[in-house]
Design a protein around this motif. Structure first.
Motif, PDB file in Angstrom:
ATOM      1  N   VAL A  22      19.856  74.839 -26.790  1.00  0.00           N
ATOM      2  CA  VAL A  22      20.343  75.967 -27.576  1.00  0.00           C
ATOM      3  C   VAL A  22      19.982  77.244 -26.844  1.00  0.00           C
ATOM      4  O   VAL A  22      20.799  78.126 -26.662  1.00  0.00           O
ATOM      5  CB  VAL A  22      19.727  75.939 -28.997  1.00  0.00           C
ATOM      6  CG1 VAL A  22      20.172  77.143 -29.785  1.00  0.00           C
ATOM      7  CG2 VAL A  22      20.096  74.658 -29.701  1.00  0.00           C
ATOM      8  N   ASP A  23      18.739  77.332 -26.452  1.00  0.00           N
ATOM      9  CA  ASP A  23      18.280  78.434 -25.599  1.00  0.00           C
ATOM     10  C   ASP A  23      17.079  77.927 -24.820  1.00  0.00           C
ATOM     11  O   ASP A  23      16.588  76.830 -25.045  1.00  0.00           O
ATOM     12  CB  ASP A  23      17.953  79.683 -26.427  1.00  0.00           C
ATOM     13  CG  ASP A  23      16.910  79.419 -27.494  1.00  0.00           C
ATOM     14  OD1 ASP A  23      16.133  78.453 -27.351  1.00  0.00           O
ATOM     15  OD2 ASP A  23      16.860  80.174 -28.468  1.00  0.00           O
ATOM     16  N   ALA A  24      16.594  78.711 -23.904  1.00  0.00           N
ATOM     17  CA  ALA A  24      15.522  78.262 -23.030  1.00  0.00           C
ATOM     18  C   ALA A  24      14.186  78.176 -23.751  1.00  0.00           C
ATOM     19  O   ALA A  24      13.313  77.419 -23.352  1.00  0.00           O
ATOM     20  CB  ALA A  24      15.408  79.195 -21.836  1.00  0.00           C
ATOM     21  N   THR A  25      13.986  78.926 -24.827  1.00  0.00           N
ATOM     22  CA  THR A  25      12.681  78.958 -25.488  1.00  0.00           C
ATOM     23  C   THR A  25      12.519  77.870 -26.525  1.00  0.00           C
ATOM     24  O   THR A  25      11.410  77.483 -26.835  1.00  0.00           O
ATOM     25  CB  THR A  25      12.465  80.325 -26.165  1.00  0.00           C
ATOM     26  OG1 THR A  25      13.497  80.521 -27.134  1.00  0.00           O
ATOM     27  CG2 THR A  25      12.467  81.433 -25.140  1.00  0.00           C
ATOM     28  N   GLY A  26      13.585  77.377 -27.109  1.00  0.00           N
ATOM     29  CA  GLY A  26      13.496  76.369 -28.149  1.00  0.00           C
ATOM     30  C   GLY A  26      13.426  77.016 -29.515  1.00  0.00           C
ATOM     31  O   GLY A  26      13.323  78.235 -29.663  1.00  0.00           O
ATOM     32  N   ASP A  27      13.501  76.180 -30.544  1.00  0.00           N
ATOM     33  CA  ASP A  27      13.465  76.663 -31.913  1.00  0.00           C
ATOM     34  C   ASP A  27      12.024  76.748 -32.411  1.00  0.00           C
ATOM     35  O   ASP A  27      11.118  76.119 -31.851  1.00  0.00           O
ATOM     36  CB  ASP A  27      14.263  75.718 -32.816  1.00  0.00           C
ATOM     37  CG  ASP A  27      15.741  75.689 -32.454  1.00  0.00           C
ATOM     38  OD1 ASP A  27      16.275  76.746 -32.080  1.00  0.00           O
ATOM     39  OD2 ASP A  27      16.352  74.611 -32.549  1.00  0.00           O
ATOM     40  N   ASP A  28      11.838  77.495 -33.486  1.00  0.00           N
ATOM     41  CA  ASP A  28      10.521  77.599 -34.117  1.00  0.00           C
ATOM     42  C   ASP A  28      10.350  76.399 -35.044  1.00  0.00           C
ATOM     43  O   ASP A  28      10.785  76.422 -36.197  1.00  0.00           O
ATOM     44  CB  ASP A  28      10.414  78.913 -34.899  1.00  0.00           C
ATOM     45  CG  ASP A  28       9.056  79.078 -35.558  1.00  0.00           C
ATOM     46  OD1 ASP A  28       8.116  78.325 -35.212  1.00  0.00           O
ATOM     47  OD2 ASP A  28       8.934  79.962 -36.431  1.00  0.00           O
ATOM     48  N   LEU A  29       9.742  75.336 -34.538  1.00  0.00           N
ATOM     49  CA  LEU A  29       9.609  74.099 -35.305  1.00  0.00           C
ATOM     50  C   LEU A  29       8.677  74.247 -36.505  1.00  0.00           C
ATOM     51  O   LEU A  29       8.704  73.414 -37.405  1.00  0.00           O
ATOM     52  CB  LEU A  29       9.126  72.968 -34.394  1.00  0.00           C
ATOM     53  CG  LEU A  29      10.068  72.593 -33.247  1.00  0.00           C
ATOM     54  CD1 LEU A  29       9.478  71.470 -32.411  1.00  0.00           C
ATOM     55  CD2 LEU A  29      11.438  72.208 -33.763  1.00  0.00           C
ATOM     56  N   THR A  30       7.881  75.311 -36.553  1.00  0.00           N
ATOM     57  CA  THR A  30       6.987  75.506 -37.694  1.00  0.00           C
ATOM     58  C   THR A  30       7.754  75.897 -38.954  1.00  0.00           C
ATOM     59  O   THR A  30       7.170  75.905 -40.034  1.00  0.00           O
ATOM     60  CB  THR A  30       5.919  76.572 -37.387  1.00  0.00           C
ATOM     61  OG1 THR A  30       6.565  77.799 -37.062  1.00  0.00           O
ATOM     62  CG2 THR A  30       5.023  76.136 -36.250  1.00  0.00           C
ATOM     63  N   ARG A  31       9.052  76.191 -38.843  1.00  0.00           N
ATOM     64  CA  ARG A  31       9.857  76.476 -40.030  1.00  0.00           C
ATOM     65  C   ARG A  31      10.131  75.205 -40.820  1.00  0.00           C
ATOM     66  O   ARG A  31      10.473  75.267 -41.997  1.00  0.00           O
ATOM     67  CB  ARG A  31      11.169  77.149 -39.633  1.00  0.00           C
ATOM     68  CG  ARG A  31      10.929  78.537 -39.025  1.00  0.00           C
ATOM     69  CD  ARG A  31      12.200  79.200 -38.631  1.00  0.00           C
ATOM     70  NE  ARG A  31      12.935  79.592 -39.850  1.00  0.00           N
ATOM     71  CZ  ARG A  31      14.194  80.003 -39.848  1.00  0.00           C
ATOM     72  NH1 ARG A  31      14.855  80.061 -38.707  1.00  0.00           N
ATOM     73  NH2 ARG A  31      14.787  80.354 -40.960  1.00  0.00           N
ATOM     74  N   ILE A  32       9.974  74.045 -40.203  1.00  0.00           N
ATOM     75  CA  ILE A  32      10.113  72.767 -40.900  1.00  0.00           C
ATOM     76  C   ILE A  32       8.859  72.560 -41.736  1.00  0.00           C
ATOM     77  O   ILE A  32       7.738  72.663 -41.229  1.00  0.00           O
ATOM     78  CB  ILE A  32      10.305  71.604 -39.896  1.00  0.00           C
ATOM     79  CG1 ILE A  32      11.603  71.777 -39.126  1.00  0.00           C
ATOM     80  CG2 ILE A  32      10.275  70.264 -40.607  1.00  0.00           C
ATOM     81  CD1 ILE A  32      11.811  70.746 -38.027  1.00  0.00           C
ATOM     82  N   LYS A  33       9.037  72.282 -43.027  1.00  0.00           N
ATOM     83  CA  LYS A  33       7.894  72.054 -43.918  1.00  0.00           C
ATOM     84  C   LYS A  33       7.114  70.838 -43.421  1.00  0.00           C
ATOM     85  O   LYS A  33       7.680  69.780 -43.184  1.00  0.00           O
ATOM     86  CB  LYS A  33       8.354  71.821 -45.362  1.00  0.00           C
ATOM     87  CG  LYS A  33       9.203  72.916 -45.943  1.00  0.00           C
ATOM     88  CD  LYS A  33       8.411  74.161 -46.196  1.00  0.00           C
ATOM     89  CE  LYS A  33       9.337  75.187 -46.870  1.00  0.00           C
ATOM     90  NZ  LYS A  33       8.789  76.478 -46.953  1.00  0.00           N
ATOM     91  N   GLY A  34       5.817  71.007 -43.267  1.00  0.00           N
ATOM     92  CA  GLY A  34       4.959  69.929 -42.787  1.00  0.00           C
ATOM     93  C   GLY A  34       4.642  70.024 -41.304  1.00  0.00           C
ATOM     94  O   GLY A  34       3.860  69.232 -40.786  1.00  0.00           O
ATOM     95  N   VAL A  35       5.248  70.976 -40.604  1.00  0.00           N
ATOM     96  CA  VAL A  35       4.974  71.160 -39.168  1.00  0.00           C
ATOM     97  C   VAL A  35       4.223  72.470 -39.002  1.00  0.00           C
ATOM     98  O   VAL A  35       4.759  73.540 -39.265  1.00  0.00           O
ATOM     99  CB  VAL A  35       6.278  71.189 -38.331  1.00  0.00           C
ATOM    100  CG1 VAL A  35       5.958  71.445 -36.862  1.00  0.00           C
ATOM    101  CG2 VAL A  35       7.038  69.896 -38.489  1.00  0.00           C
ATOM    102  N   GLY A  36       2.955  72.343 -38.598  1.00  0.00           N
ATOM    103  CA  GLY A  36       2.148  73.524 -38.336  1.00  0.00           C
ATOM    104  C   GLY A  36       2.093  73.811 -36.846  1.00  0.00           C
ATOM    105  O   GLY A  36       2.764  73.149 -36.044  1.00  0.00           O
ATOM    106  N   PRO A  37       1.291  74.786 -36.448  1.00  0.00           N
ATOM    107  CA  PRO A  37       1.214  75.153 -35.028  1.00  0.00           C
ATOM    108  C   PRO A  37       0.751  74.004 -34.125  1.00  0.00           C
ATOM    109  O   PRO A  37       1.288  73.809 -33.039  1.00  0.00           O
ATOM    110  CB  PRO A  37       0.207  76.300 -34.993  1.00  0.00           C
ATOM    111  CG  PRO A  37       0.115  76.794 -36.394  1.00  0.00           C
ATOM    112  CD  PRO A  37       0.489  75.671 -37.284  1.00  0.00           C
ATOM    113  N   LYS A  38      -0.239  73.224 -34.589  1.00  0.00           N
ATOM    114  CA  LYS A  38      -0.756  72.137 -33.759  1.00  0.00           C
ATOM    115  C   LYS A  38       0.296  71.043 -33.582  1.00  0.00           C
ATOM    116  O   LYS A  38       0.514  70.547 -32.478  1.00  0.00           O
ATOM    117  CB  LYS A  38      -2.017  71.555 -34.405  1.00  0.00           C
ATOM    118  CG  LYS A  38      -2.711  70.527 -33.561  1.00  0.00           C
ATOM    119  CD  LYS A  38      -4.018  70.113 -34.179  1.00  0.00           C
ATOM    120  CE  LYS A  38      -4.727  69.098 -33.320  1.00  0.00           C
ATOM    121  NZ  LYS A  38      -5.980  68.668 -33.899  1.00  0.00           N
ATOM    122  N   LEU A  39       0.964  70.687 -34.666  1.00  0.00           N
ATOM    123  CA  LEU A  39       2.007  69.666 -34.595  1.00  0.00           C
ATOM    124  C   LEU A  39       3.207  70.165 -33.795  1.00  0.00           C
ATOM    125  O   LEU A  39       3.843  69.404 -33.066  1.00  0.00           O
ATOM    126  CB  LEU A  39       2.419  69.251 -36.006  1.00  0.00           C
ATOM    127  CG  LEU A  39       3.346  68.055 -36.150  1.00  0.00           C
ATOM    128  CD1 LEU A  39       2.856  66.866 -35.360  1.00  0.00           C
ATOM    129  CD2 LEU A  39       3.483  67.690 -37.609  1.00  0.00           C
TER     130      LEU A  39
END
Length: 157
Positions: A76-93
């Motif tokens: 989608v782009d070079a940086t990727g999506d912000d996966l922490t927007r998914i409920k249950g996914v924090g910074p470590k995950l």
């Protein structure tokens, strides 16, 4: 005999040390484990490092080898999506998923049951979270940009 020992006490001590050393060598050799038969032949034939490594890998139990997760990258782009927007996914995950090559919602949305069973053991303490929290459905809504449907089902972003 005692007179000889008194006269040559240094020699007697040296002989005693040699006898003790020989006894120690004989007894210590008995406790050494034998090499495993699977790769013993390769190691004893003067094989090179590549052949020894190959023999060791072939002898490794199959359960110890974790198959890699092959996720089709959707750029989608070079940086990727912000996966922490998914409920249950924090910074470590999120960092763990990035290390596994998962950086976009579209990758998660495209997961099948086989993909879930392959990725789950690699999540360590977070195993079971993708199915429990409905990551695939969340990622599909986030990938499609349908924030209204996402917020109606999973809560405010």
């Amino acid at each position: 005999m005692m007179a000889w020992i008194e006269a040559n006490s240094m020699l007697a001590a040296g002989i005693a040390l040699v006898v003790i050393g020989l006894i120690w060598l004989v007894l210590s050799r008995r406790r050494r484990p034998a090499l495993r038969r699977d790769y013993h032949d390769v190691l004893s034939e003067g094989a090179g490092p590549a052949q020894r490594n190959s023999a060791l890998i072939d002898a490794a139990p199959a359960a110890a080898i974790v198959p890699p997760v092959i996720a089709e990258p959707v750029v989608v782009d070079a940086t990727g999506d912000d996966l922490t927007r998914i409920k249950g996914v924090g910074p470590k995950l999120s960092r763990l998923l990035n290390d596994l090559g998962i950086t976009h919602y579209a990758q998660i949305a495209a997961w099948t049951e086989a993909d879930l069973s392959a990725i789950d053991p690699q999540l360590g303490a977070f195993a079971g979270r993708p199915a429990k929290d409905g990551w695939i459905e969340q990622a599909a809504l986030l990938c499609g940009g349908d924030t209204a449907a996402y917020e109606a089902k999973f809560g405010k972003l």
